[in-house]
Design a protein around this motif. Structure first.
Motif, PDB file in Angstrom:
ATOM      1  N   ILE A   1       0.823  -1.215   0.000  1.00  0.00           N
ATOM      2  CA  ILE A   1       0.000   0.000   0.000  1.00  0.00           C
ATOM      3  C   ILE A   1       0.858   1.268   0.000  1.00  0.00           C
ATOM      4  CG2 ILE A   1      -0.287   0.215   2.519  1.00  0.00           C
ATOM      5  CD1 ILE A   1      -3.303   0.798   1.912  1.00  0.00           C
ATOM      6  N   THR A   2       2.072   1.179   0.519  1.00  0.00           N
ATOM      7  CA  THR A   2       2.942   2.366   0.582  1.00  0.00           C
ATOM      8  C   THR A   2       3.470   2.775  -0.788  1.00  0.00           C
ATOM      9  OG1 THR A   2       5.028   1.191   0.994  1.00  0.00           O
ATOM     10  CG2 THR A   2       3.686   1.751   2.924  1.00  0.00           C
ATOM     11  N   LYS A   3       3.314   1.933  -1.784  1.00  0.00           N
ATOM     12  CA  LYS A   3       3.815   2.223  -3.132  1.00  0.00           C
ATOM     13  C   LYS A   3       2.734   2.794  -4.062  1.00  0.00           C
ATOM     14  CE  LYS A   3       7.801  -0.017  -2.422  1.00  0.00           C
ATOM     15  NZ  LYS A   3       8.823   0.752  -1.781  1.00  0.00           N
ATOM     16  N   LEU A   4       1.494   2.854  -3.580  1.00  0.00           N
ATOM     17  CA  LEU A   4       0.384   3.248  -4.459  1.00  0.00           C
ATOM     18  C   LEU A   4       0.304   4.762  -4.643  1.00  0.00           C
ATOM     19  CD1 LEU A   4      -2.419   0.817  -3.252  1.00  0.00           C
ATOM     20  CD2 LEU A   4      -0.822   0.555  -5.167  1.00  0.00           C
ATOM     21  N   ALA A   5       0.225   5.178  -5.891  1.00  0.00           N
ATOM     22  CA  ALA A   5       0.073   6.587  -6.232  1.00  0.00           C
ATOM     23  C   ALA A   5      -1.421   6.911  -6.284  1.00  0.00           C
ATOM     24  CB  ALA A   5       0.753   6.894  -7.563  1.00  0.00           C
ATOM     25  N   VAL A   6      -1.993   7.138  -5.114  1.00  0.00           N
ATOM     26  CA  VAL A   6      -3.407   7.485  -4.972  1.00  0.00           C
ATOM     27  C   VAL A   6      -3.486   8.754  -4.128  1.00  0.00           C
ATOM     28  CG1 VAL A   6      -4.296   5.120  -5.218  1.00  0.00           C
ATOM     29  CG2 VAL A   6      -3.614   5.941  -2.954  1.00  0.00           C
ATOM     30  N   ASP A   7      -4.660   9.344  -4.070  1.00  0.00           N
ATOM     31  CA  ASP A   7      -4.813  10.558  -3.263  1.00  0.00           C
ATOM     32  C   ASP A   7      -4.639  10.264  -1.774  1.00  0.00           C
ATOM     33  OD1 ASP A   7      -5.328  12.064  -5.557  1.00  0.00           O
ATOM     34  OD2 ASP A   7      -7.499  11.789  -5.393  1.00  0.00           O
TER      35      ASP A   7
ATOM     36  N   ALA B   1       4.922  -0.214   8.379  1.00  0.00           N
ATOM     37  CA  ALA B   1       5.374  -0.008   6.991  1.00  0.00           C
ATOM     38  C   ALA B   1       5.074   1.422   6.530  1.00  0.00           C
ATOM     39  CB  ALA B   1       4.710  -1.022   6.066  1.00  0.00           C
ATOM     40  N   ILE B   2       3.906   1.923   6.864  1.00  0.00           N
ATOM     41  CA  ILE B   2       3.539   3.291   6.476  1.00  0.00           C
ATOM     42  C   ILE B   2       4.432   4.302   7.192  1.00  0.00           C
ATOM     43  CG2 ILE B   2       1.717   5.046   6.689  1.00  0.00           C
ATOM     44  CD1 ILE B   2      -0.281   2.766   5.944  1.00  0.00           C
ATOM     45  N   HIS B   3       4.681   4.091   8.465  1.00  0.00           N
ATOM     46  CA  HIS B   3       5.561   5.010   9.198  1.00  0.00           C
ATOM     47  C   HIS B   3       6.970   5.030   8.600  1.00  0.00           C
ATOM     48  CE1 HIS B   3       2.479   5.578  12.221  1.00  0.00           C
ATOM     49  NE2 HIS B   3       3.251   6.502  12.769  1.00  0.00           N
ATOM     50  N   ARG B   4       7.487   3.860   8.272  1.00  0.00           N
ATOM     51  CA  ARG B   4       8.836   3.802   7.684  1.00  0.00           C
ATOM     52  C   ARG B   4       8.872   4.490   6.322  1.00  0.00           C
ATOM     53  NH1 ARG B   4       8.336  -1.191  10.000  1.00  0.00           N
ATOM     54  NH2 ARG B   4       7.786  -2.218   8.043  1.00  0.00           N
ATOM     55  N   ALA B   5       7.874   4.207   5.471  1.00  0.00           N
ATOM     56  CA  ALA B   5       7.875   4.740   4.110  1.00  0.00           C
ATOM     57  C   ALA B   5       7.593   6.245   4.076  1.00  0.00           C
ATOM     58  CB  ALA B   5       6.866   3.988   3.249  1.00  0.00           C
ATOM     59  N   ALA B   6       6.710   6.712   4.942  1.00  0.00           N
ATOM     60  CA  ALA B   6       6.354   8.134   4.950  1.00  0.00           C
ATOM     61  C   ALA B   6       7.429   8.975   5.621  1.00  0.00           C
ATOM     62  CB  ALA B   6       5.019   8.336   5.660  1.00  0.00           C
ATOM     63  N   GLY B   7       8.144   8.348   6.539  1.00  0.00           N
ATOM     64  CA  GLY B   7       9.129   9.067   7.353  1.00  0.00           C
ATOM     65  C   GLY B   7       8.611   9.131   8.774  1.00  0.00           C
ATOM     66  N   LYS B   8       9.131   8.267   9.619  1.00  0.00           N
ATOM     67  CA  LYS B   8       8.608   8.131  10.983  1.00  0.00           C
ATOM     68  C   LYS B   8       8.600   9.462  11.735  1.00  0.00           C
ATOM     69  CE  LYS B   8       8.697   5.163  14.982  1.00  0.00           C
ATOM     70  NZ  LYS B   8       7.740   4.113  14.942  1.00  0.00           N
ATOM     71  N   ALA B   9       9.679  10.226  11.630  1.00  0.00           N
ATOM     72  CA  ALA B   9       9.747  11.503  12.351  1.00  0.00           C
ATOM     73  C   ALA B   9       8.655  12.461  11.871  1.00  0.00           C
ATOM     74  CB  ALA B   9      11.127  12.132  12.176  1.00  0.00           C
ATOM     75  N   HIS B  10       8.437  12.501  10.555  1.00  0.00           N
ATOM     76  CA  HIS B  10       7.370  13.361  10.008  1.00  0.00           C
ATOM     77  C   HIS B  10       6.011  12.960  10.565  1.00  0.00           C
ATOM     78  CE1 HIS B  10       9.983  15.283   7.138  1.00  0.00           C
ATOM     79  NE2 HIS B  10      10.232  14.163   6.472  1.00  0.00           N
ATOM     80  N   LEU B  11       5.724  11.656  10.526  1.00  0.00           N
ATOM     81  CA  LEU B  11       4.413  11.194  10.977  1.00  0.00           C
ATOM     82  C   LEU B  11       4.218  11.399  12.469  1.00  0.00           C
ATOM     83  CD1 LEU B  11       3.259   7.991   9.075  1.00  0.00           C
ATOM     84  CD2 LEU B  11       2.367  10.294   9.012  1.00  0.00           C
ATOM     85  N   LEU B  12       5.226  11.118  13.262  1.00  0.00           N
ATOM     86  CA  LEU B  12       5.082  11.319  14.706  1.00  0.00           C
ATOM     87  C   LEU B  12       4.840  12.793  15.028  1.00  0.00           C
ATOM     88  CD1 LEU B  12       7.732   8.822  16.118  1.00  0.00           C
ATOM     89  CD2 LEU B  12       5.232   8.575  16.061  1.00  0.00           C
ATOM     90  N   ALA B  13       5.514  13.679  14.313  1.00  0.00           N
ATOM     91  CA  ALA B  13       5.298  15.118  14.519  1.00  0.00           C
ATOM     92  C   ALA B  13       3.885  15.533  14.091  1.00  0.00           C
ATOM     93  CB  ALA B  13       6.345  15.925  13.752  1.00  0.00           C
ATOM     94  N   ALA B  14       3.381  14.931  13.016  1.00  0.00           N
ATOM     95  CA  ALA B  14       2.043  15.285  12.514  1.00  0.00           C
ATOM     96  C   ALA B  14       0.924  14.695  13.365  1.00  0.00           C
ATOM     97  CB  ALA B  14       1.891  14.820  11.066  1.00  0.00           C
ATOM     98  N   THR B  15       1.157  13.514  13.932  1.00  0.00           N
ATOM     99  CA  THR B  15       0.089  12.873  14.714  1.00  0.00           C
ATOM    100  C   THR B  15       0.078  13.320  16.168  1.00  0.00           C
ATOM    101  OG1 THR B  15       1.473  10.919  15.125  1.00  0.00           O
ATOM    102  CG2 THR B  15      -0.061  10.821  13.258  1.00  0.00           C
TER     103      THR B  15
END
Length: 173
Positions: free
Chosen positions: A11-17, A36-50
Motif C-alpha cells: 500500500i505504501t507504493k500506491l500513487a493514490v490521493d 510499513a507506512i511510518h517507515r515509508a512516509a518518514g517516521k519523524a514526520h508522521l510522529l510530529a504530525a500525529t
C-alpha cells in the motif's frame, strides 16, 4: 462511475490521493501496515504530525499528509480488536459497528479532502485478529454505501497476501 478494485501489493507504493493506515489508538506507529507506512512516509514526520491529534479512538479516523509516500494523504484509523480469548463471542455486533465506522470515517475524510482515489488495507485482520471474511464483507459494503457521497471515483482494497486477495475478489465477483 465509481470503481471498486482489489490488488495485492504494498500500500505504501500506491500513487493514490489517500492511503488508509490500520493504526493503533495512540498513532505512534506499530507493526504490520502501520509500521510499513511510518517507515515509508518518514517516521519523524508522521510522529510530529500525529502528536497534536491526541490519538484516535477506535472507529474514528484522522488525516495527515503523506510526506514521503506517493499518496497525498494518510487516513489513520484504529480498528477494533477481536476477542480471540473468548472465541470472538464478546460484543461481535459492537466490533462490527466499530469496523464499519473506520471505513465510514475514512470515506468522510475523503470527501473533506477532495480525495478521488483511496486505498484500504484489511483493517483489523492482522494482529487485531478480526475474521478476514467478516471484515472484508464489512469493508466492501461500507465503502460501497459511501462512494457517491464521498466523491471517491476509485476505491482500492490493497491486500498483503493471496488469501486476503481471494476473499475480496470472491466478495466483489
Amino acid at each position: 462511475m465509481a470503481e471498486l478494485e482489489v490488488i495485492r501489493g504494498d500500500i505504501t507504493k500506491l500513487a493514490v490521493d489517500a492511503i488508509v493506515n490500520a493504526a493503533n489508538t495512540k498513532l505512534k506507529g506499530g507493526g504490520g501496515v502501520d509500521g510499513a507506512i511510518h517507515r515509508a512516509a518518514g517516521k519523524a514526520h508522521l510522529l510530529a504530525a500525529t502528536a497534536p491529534l491526541g490519538g484516535c479512538a477506535t472507529g474514528d479516523a484522522k488525516a495527515t499528509p503523506g510526506f514521503n509516500l506517493p499518496a497525498t494523504w494518510i487516513f489513520h484509523t484504529a480498528g477494533p480488536v477481536w476477542s480471540v480469548k473468548r472465541g470472538g463471542k464478546t460484543a461481535e455486533d459492537a466490533k462490527d459497528a466499530l469496523l464499519r465506522s473506520c471505513y465510514r470515517r475514512c470515506m468522510e475524510l475523503a470527501r473533506e479532502h477532495n480525495v478521488r482515489s483511496i486505498a484500504f488495507p484489511a483493517i483489523s485482520t492482522g494482529v487485531y485478529r478480526f475474521p478476514p471474511n467478516r471484515a472484508a464483507g464489512i469493508a466492501i459494503a461500507t465503502v460501497r454505501e459511501h462512494l457517491q457521497a464521498s466523491g471517491v471515483e476509485r476505491a482500492i482494497f490493497c491486500c498483503y497476501n493471496e488469501a486476503t486477495e481471494a476473499i475480496y475478489r470472491a466478495l466483489l465477483a
